[in-house]
Design an enzyme around this catalytic site. Structure first.
Site, PDB file in Angstrom:
ATOM      1  N   GLU A   1      19.108  24.315 -24.215  1.00  0.00           N
ATOM      2  CA  GLU A   1      19.659  25.068 -25.353  1.00  0.00           C
ATOM      3  C   GLU A   1      21.182  24.930 -25.323  1.00  0.00           C
ATOM      4  O   GLU A   1      21.793  24.994 -24.253  1.00  0.00           O
ATOM      5  CB  GLU A   1      19.239  26.541 -25.180  1.00  0.00           C
ATOM      6  CG  GLU A   1      19.811  27.483 -26.221  1.00  0.00           C
ATOM      7  CD  GLU A   1      19.474  28.935 -25.868  1.00  0.00           C
ATOM      8  OE1 GLU A   1      18.420  29.190 -25.252  1.00  0.00           O
ATOM      9  OE2 GLU A   1      20.287  29.816 -26.202  1.00  0.00           O
TER      10      GLU A   1
ATOM     11  N   ASP B   1      20.108  26.935 -20.505  1.00  0.00           N
ATOM     12  CA  ASP B   1      21.015  27.237 -21.616  1.00  0.00           C
ATOM     13  C   ASP B   1      22.432  27.180 -21.068  1.00  0.00           C
ATOM     14  O   ASP B   1      22.971  28.190 -20.613  1.00  0.00           O
ATOM     15  CB  ASP B   1      20.738  28.623 -22.222  1.00  0.00           C
ATOM     16  CG  ASP B   1      21.734  28.951 -23.335  1.00  0.00           C
ATOM     17  OD1 ASP B   1      22.510  28.047 -23.720  1.00  0.00           O
ATOM     18  OD2 ASP B   1      21.747  30.102 -23.823  1.00  0.00           O
TER      19      ASP B   1
ATOM     20  N   GLN C   1      25.157  28.803 -18.297  1.00  0.00           N
ATOM     21  CA  GLN C   1      24.931  30.242 -18.390  1.00  0.00           C
ATOM     22  C   GLN C   1      23.547  30.691 -17.922  1.00  0.00           C
ATOM     23  O   GLN C   1      23.414  31.755 -17.319  1.00  0.00           O
ATOM     24  CB  GLN C   1      25.145  30.656 -19.851  1.00  0.00           C
ATOM     25  CG  GLN C   1      24.946  32.106 -20.171  1.00  0.00           C
ATOM     26  CD  GLN C   1      25.245  32.381 -21.644  1.00  0.00           C
ATOM     27  OE1 GLN C   1      26.393  32.489 -22.037  1.00  0.00           O
ATOM     28  NE2 GLN C   1      24.213  32.478 -22.467  1.00  0.00           N
ATOM     29  N   GLU C   2      22.521  29.895 -18.224  1.00  0.00           N
ATOM     30  CA  GLU C   2      21.153  30.364 -17.952  1.00  0.00           C
ATOM     31  C   GLU C   2      20.275  29.258 -17.368  1.00  0.00           C
ATOM     32  O   GLU C   2      20.222  28.160 -17.895  1.00  0.00           O
ATOM     33  CB  GLU C   2      20.498  30.876 -19.247  1.00  0.00           C
ATOM     34  CG  GLU C   2      21.311  31.980 -19.896  1.00  0.00           C
ATOM     35  CD  GLU C   2      20.777  32.402 -21.265  1.00  0.00           C
ATOM     36  OE1 GLU C   2      19.607  32.118 -21.576  1.00  0.00           O
ATOM     37  OE2 GLU C   2      21.549  33.014 -22.017  1.00  0.00           O
TER      38      GLU C   2
ATOM     39  N   LYS D   1      12.646  34.134 -24.860  1.00  0.00           N
ATOM     40  CA  LYS D   1      13.416  34.383 -23.640  1.00  0.00           C
ATOM     41  C   LYS D   1      13.951  35.797 -23.712  1.00  0.00           C
ATOM     42  O   LYS D   1      14.525  36.215 -24.725  1.00  0.00           O
ATOM     43  CB  LYS D   1      14.534  33.353 -23.465  1.00  0.00           C
ATOM     44  CG  LYS D   1      15.621  33.315 -24.518  1.00  0.00           C
ATOM     45  CD  LYS D   1      16.781  32.428 -24.021  1.00  0.00           C
ATOM     46  CE  LYS D   1      18.048  32.675 -24.805  1.00  0.00           C
ATOM     47  NZ  LYS D   1      19.210  31.956 -24.278  1.00  0.00           N
TER      48      LYS D   1
ATOM     49  N   ASP E   1      21.396  27.281 -30.548  1.00  0.00           N
ATOM     50  CA  ASP E   1      21.636  28.730 -30.599  1.00  0.00           C
ATOM     51  C   ASP E   1      22.960  28.960 -31.352  1.00  0.00           C
ATOM     52  O   ASP E   1      22.963  29.222 -32.556  1.00  0.00           O
ATOM     53  CB  ASP E   1      21.664  29.283 -29.169  1.00  0.00           C
ATOM     54  CG  ASP E   1      22.149  30.722 -29.082  1.00  0.00           C
ATOM     55  OD1 ASP E   1      22.253  31.397 -30.122  1.00  0.00           O
ATOM     56  OD2 ASP E   1      22.443  31.194 -27.958  1.00  0.00           O
TER      57      ASP E   1
ATOM     58  N   LYS F   1      17.645  34.790 -33.011  1.00  0.00           N
ATOM     59  CA  LYS F   1      18.185  36.087 -32.601  1.00  0.00           C
ATOM     60  C   LYS F   1      18.417  36.914 -33.859  1.00  0.00           C
ATOM     61  O   LYS F   1      19.319  36.614 -34.645  1.00  0.00           O
ATOM     62  CB  LYS F   1      19.532  35.902 -31.902  1.00  0.00           C
ATOM     63  CG  LYS F   1      19.466  35.256 -30.518  1.00  0.00           C
ATOM     64  CD  LYS F   1      20.879  34.886 -30.067  1.00  0.00           C
ATOM     65  CE  LYS F   1      20.946  34.571 -28.586  1.00  0.00           C
ATOM     66  NZ  LYS F   1      22.251  33.945 -28.231  1.00  0.00           N
TER      67      LYS F   1
ATOM     68  N   HIS G   1      16.369  37.620 -26.815  1.00  0.00           N
ATOM     69  CA  HIS G   1      17.152  38.846 -26.633  1.00  0.00           C
ATOM     70  C   HIS G   1      18.642  38.499 -26.690  1.00  0.00           C
ATOM     71  O   HIS G   1      19.005  37.338 -26.886  1.00  0.00           O
ATOM     72  CB  HIS G   1      16.813  39.461 -25.263  1.00  0.00           C
ATOM     73  CG  HIS G   1      17.240  38.591 -24.110  1.00  0.00           C
ATOM     74  ND1 HIS G   1      17.483  39.067 -22.847  1.00  0.00           N
ATOM     75  CD2 HIS G   1      17.486  37.237 -24.046  1.00  0.00           C
ATOM     76  CE1 HIS G   1      17.853  38.073 -22.054  1.00  0.00           C
ATOM     77  NE2 HIS G   1      17.856  36.965 -22.749  1.00  0.00           N
TER      78      HIS G   1
ATOM     79  N   HIS H   1      28.025  35.457 -18.353  1.00  0.00           N
ATOM     80  CA  HIS H   1      27.093  36.504 -17.904  1.00  0.00           C
ATOM     81  C   HIS H   1      27.224  36.803 -16.412  1.00  0.00           C
ATOM     82  O   HIS H   1      26.654  37.754 -15.909  1.00  0.00           O
ATOM     83  CB  HIS H   1      25.642  36.116 -18.219  1.00  0.00           C
ATOM     84  CG  HIS H   1      25.383  36.057 -19.701  1.00  0.00           C
ATOM     85  ND1 HIS H   1      24.241  35.513 -20.240  1.00  0.00           N
ATOM     86  CD2 HIS H   1      26.126  36.475 -20.762  1.00  0.00           C
ATOM     87  CE1 HIS H   1      24.295  35.598 -21.564  1.00  0.00           C
ATOM     88  NE2 HIS H   1      25.425  36.167 -21.900  1.00  0.00           N
TER      89      HIS H   1
ATOM     90  N   GLU I   1      21.736  39.415 -17.484  1.00  0.00           N
ATOM     91  CA  GLU I   1      20.352  39.290 -17.940  1.00  0.00           C
ATOM     92  C   GLU I   1      19.350  39.403 -16.797  1.00  0.00           C
ATOM     93  O   GLU I   1      18.186  39.036 -16.930  1.00  0.00           O
ATOM     94  CB  GLU I   1      20.174  37.982 -18.721  1.00  0.00           C
ATOM     95  CG  GLU I   1      21.050  37.975 -19.981  1.00  0.00           C
ATOM     96  CD  GLU I   1      20.793  36.814 -20.920  1.00  0.00           C
ATOM     97  OE1 GLU I   1      20.129  35.843 -20.515  1.00  0.00           O
ATOM     98  OE2 GLU I   1      21.254  36.891 -22.077  1.00  0.00           O
TER      99      GLU I   1
ATOM    100  N   SER J   1      28.235  35.772 -25.251  1.00  0.00           N
ATOM    101  CA  SER J   1      28.649  34.403 -25.597  1.00  0.00           C
ATOM    102  C   SER J   1      28.253  34.183 -27.054  1.00  0.00           C
ATOM    103  O   SER J   1      27.400  33.383 -27.400  1.00  0.00           O
ATOM    104  CB  SER J   1      28.015  33.376 -24.665  1.00  0.00           C
ATOM    105  OG  SER J   1      26.631  33.269 -24.852  1.00  0.00           O
TER     106      SER J   1
END
Ligand code: PGA
Ligand code: ZN
Length: 430
Positions: free
Chosen positions: A290, A247, A168-169, A393, A317, A342, A370, A159, A210, A46
């Site tokens: 995020e 996130d 996503q997270e 993370k 991000d 990142k 990551h 993901h 992930e 992403s």
């Protein structure tokens, strides 16, 4: 410190595979003193549109166009000649030289995937030549801080091939622990509790990119309920001991100015998304959101910051892409209060350090991260400790390329011994 010859005598790149089976760039750097060091670039799925360019071959006959032989050649037949003879201890000189030689604003000539792998390998060679750990070399004498591991235990969005939630997270933040090792254990126990809960509920327990579970839930709130239950079942207090972080990576479901939540069959405006986050933050111990809004929705982001900036760490991000120019704009406009870091979004170690420093100078949070496509390279573990960012993370406590970063942090905490300090709840901006 040992007096050794840290002149770079060889730089060699090769194509390897990442955790998704997609090629990436690995680099070996050798110094005159005889040490060699190796590093590899990660790769996102992403990816923010403002990120530095990841150079791929686009030749359909290899890896569906995703080969990185062009990037490898840029290093082996070009960049290396300019860098041989330079001093591995002079990270910034080397990074500046690569930026200058590339000559483009987004590193499209050599590729940020090529440049970063060199930059990381140089940093590691410098540490090895001095015979000190990487975190110590990067920290240059600053006290190290062990981070809260932000463990992504439930994966959605791209993901999870859009089979699960739109967000996503879903991460847990075991900030109430006394040490990193204890936080990691709390997180891993919660992960196993979540697995049992998902099984009982008849959900699949296969995992996403992930390492988090990827159940086909029917709303974006359901994972929060499941995770809060998992925290309790593992024996911990939600909010007091373990917080939750999101996130949504909302650029991934932003279409024509609206947020399309496919799982729930609704389309929301930025105002409605902010309201949604406020409701979720009232009901669950959410400490980080995020990319709650899309990468160019500065107006929406401002609303979000006004609504929740005093009680939730709002991390940019895709919005900031580890780029000081975009972070400066966020600071000036009161948009967000933290930056995701990142290294491959910007392409060199030095520029990544600049992004962290800028955030820290303004009292902002910096969360190291990551990518969804990873290797076993653990650079970000040492980097996080050295830069005192207090949280990182790097996925679920599952899958080798994720776990290896957490294991590296266990080793660092052991090395630090009595000097180890765990960031805890204080790492989060409010
Ligand atoms: P990516 O996702 O590595 O696939 O870009 C990570 C994130 O959005 O934080
Ligand atoms: Zn993100």
């Amino acid at each position: 410190m040992k007096q050794v010859d840290t002149t770079i005598t060889s730089i060699h790149a090769r194509e390897i595979l990442d955790s998704r089976g997609t090629p990436t760039v690995e680099v070996d750097v050798r110094c005159a003193c005889g040490v060699t060091a190796r590093a590899a670039s990660p790769s996102g799925a992403s990816t923010g549109v403002h990120e530095a360019v990841e150079l791929r071959d686009n030749a359909a006959d290899r890896y569906g166009g995703k080969g990185v032989l062009k990037a490898v050649r840029q290093i082996n037949n070009g960049l290396n000649a300019h860098l041989l003879g330079m001093d591995a201890l002079q990270q910034r000189e080397i990074d500046d030289a690569m930026i200058r030689l590339d000559g483009t604003p987004n590193k499209q000539r050599f590729g940020a995937n090529a440049i970063l792998a060199v930059s990381l390998a140089v940093a590691r060679a410098a540490a090895a030549a001095q015979d000190i750990p990487l975190w110590q070399s990067l920290g240059r004498g600053r006290d190290a801080i062990m981070p809260v591991p932000m463990m992504n235990i439930l994966n959605g969005g791209v993901h999870a091939n859009w089979q699960g939630p739109d967000f996503q997270e879903y991460m847990i933040a075991p900030y109430g622990a006394a040490t990193f090792a204890e936080a990691l254990r709390w997180g891993a126990e919660t992960y196993q509790a979540l697995k049992a809960i998902l099984k009982q509920a008849g959900y699949s327990t296969s995992v996403g990119d992930e390492g988090g579970f990827a159940p086909a839930v029917s709303s974006n709130e359901e994972p929060l309920r499941l995770i809060a239950e998992a925290i309790e079942r593992a024996g911990y207090a939600p909010g007091k001991e373990i917080g939750i972080a999101l996130d949504p990576a909302s650029s991934g479901f932003y279409e024509d100015g609206s947020y399309v939540l496919r799982t729930e069959k609704v389309t929301l405006s930025a105002e409605e998304m902010v309201e949604r986050y406020r409701t979720l933050a009232d009901a669950y111990p959410i400490v980080v959101i995020e990319d709650g809004l899309a990468e160019d929705d500065w107006t929406g982001w401002r609303l979000l910051t006004e609504a929740l900036g005093d009680r939730v760490e709002l991390v940019g991000d895709d919005l900031f892409v580890t780029n000081v120019r975009r972070i400066e704009r966020g600071i000036a406009e009161g948009v967000a209060n933290a930056v995701l870091i990142k290294p491959n979004q910007i392409g060199t170690v030095s520029e990544t350090i600049d992004a962290v420093r800028l955030a820290q100078q303004h009292g902002w949070g910096a969360m190291v991260s990551h990518r969804s496509g990873e290797t076993v390279d653990t650079f970000i573990a040492d980097f996080t400790v050295a830069m005192r960012t207090g949280h990182l993370k790097t996925g679920a406590p599952c899958r080798g390329e994720r776990v290896e970063k957490y294991n590296q942090l266990l080793r660092i905490e052991e090395e630090l011994g009595d000097a180890a300090r765990f960031a805890g709840r204080g790492a989060f901006v409010r």
